[in-house]
Design an enzyme around this catalytic site. Sequence first.
Site, PDB file in Angstrom:
ATOM      1  N   HIS A  98     -43.991 -97.497 -89.588  1.00  0.00           N
ATOM      2  CA  HIS A  98     -44.418 -97.642 -90.983  1.00  0.00           C
ATOM      3  C   HIS A  98     -44.747 -96.260 -91.536  1.00  0.00           C
ATOM      4  O   HIS A  98     -45.449 -95.481 -90.897  1.00  0.00           O
ATOM      5  CB  HIS A  98     -45.650 -98.543 -91.088  1.00  0.00           C
ATOM      6  N   ASN A 137     -47.076-108.222 -92.924  1.00  0.00           N
ATOM      7  CA  ASN A 137     -48.490-108.327 -93.270  1.00  0.00           C
ATOM      8  C   ASN A 137     -49.069-106.964 -93.619  1.00  0.00           C
ATOM      9  O   ASN A 137     -50.055-106.860 -94.351  1.00  0.00           O
ATOM     10  CB  ASN A 137     -49.277-108.946 -92.110  1.00  0.00           C
TER      11      ASN A 137
END
Length: 266
Positions: A218, A188
């Site tokens: 990330h 997402n």
Amino acid sequence: MLTVGIIGYGSIGRDVSNYIVTDRAGNVELQAILVRDRKQIASHLPAPLFEDQADRFFARGFDIVVEAAGHNAVKQFAERSLRGGSDFIAVSVGAFADRELYEKTLKIAAETGKRLIIPSASIGGLDRIAAAAVGTIEHVTLTSKKPPRAWYGTIVEQRIDLEQVTEPVCVFEGPARESALLFPESINVSAALSLAGIGFDKTSVRVFIDPTVSKNTHHISASGSFGEIQLELSNIPSANPKTGYITAMSIAKVLKNLSTPLMIGL
């Protein structure tokens, strides 16, 4: 005081509920939680909060509905929330990789005067990326790495023996639109980054199974007329290893922004 309804009572729904009832999410009141079967719910929260009938849930008329139940919940309830007079906070933002769904939802929000709200959730830097998009962004790249346990129950498990992974393995490289559709429960972040910046088709994504990491990580790289950004994030997984504790914290921050005089990071 703003009234809130939550769709879903998994790890994110539980944590958001707890932040609300312990007064850590601003001046908001939790009025109901929509679940599949209220009889199966074990919780310290009062039983009347739980509802397993959508009609009765939406009849309460919330100021804000928080989706914390997956892509299908976005498809099923985004329009109903907006038309019912509620702002809609979408955690499962990857659902909007479906261009038709995204455009339809935005149109309904405009017609009703309500808002589709995308929280930062597991990612950071969206405020800077969104600001940079006012000018020119030349590229945005996201590299996501998660330990093998985060990939059980996903399409990756069907392709790779996760117990045998001993070094980082790239399982996807391509545009964000494709990554969001392939990994609906896990990427997402790429969808949120795409909506903030240059779109699903221009945002590049690399996804790794990485046994050398214990946290979901990330890395965002972007450049343009604004300058450059290099951002590294490391999230501690929640009870659901596919997501981190920061996701629920991010939603609590959105609720606080919407319900108190001070707004930070918009």
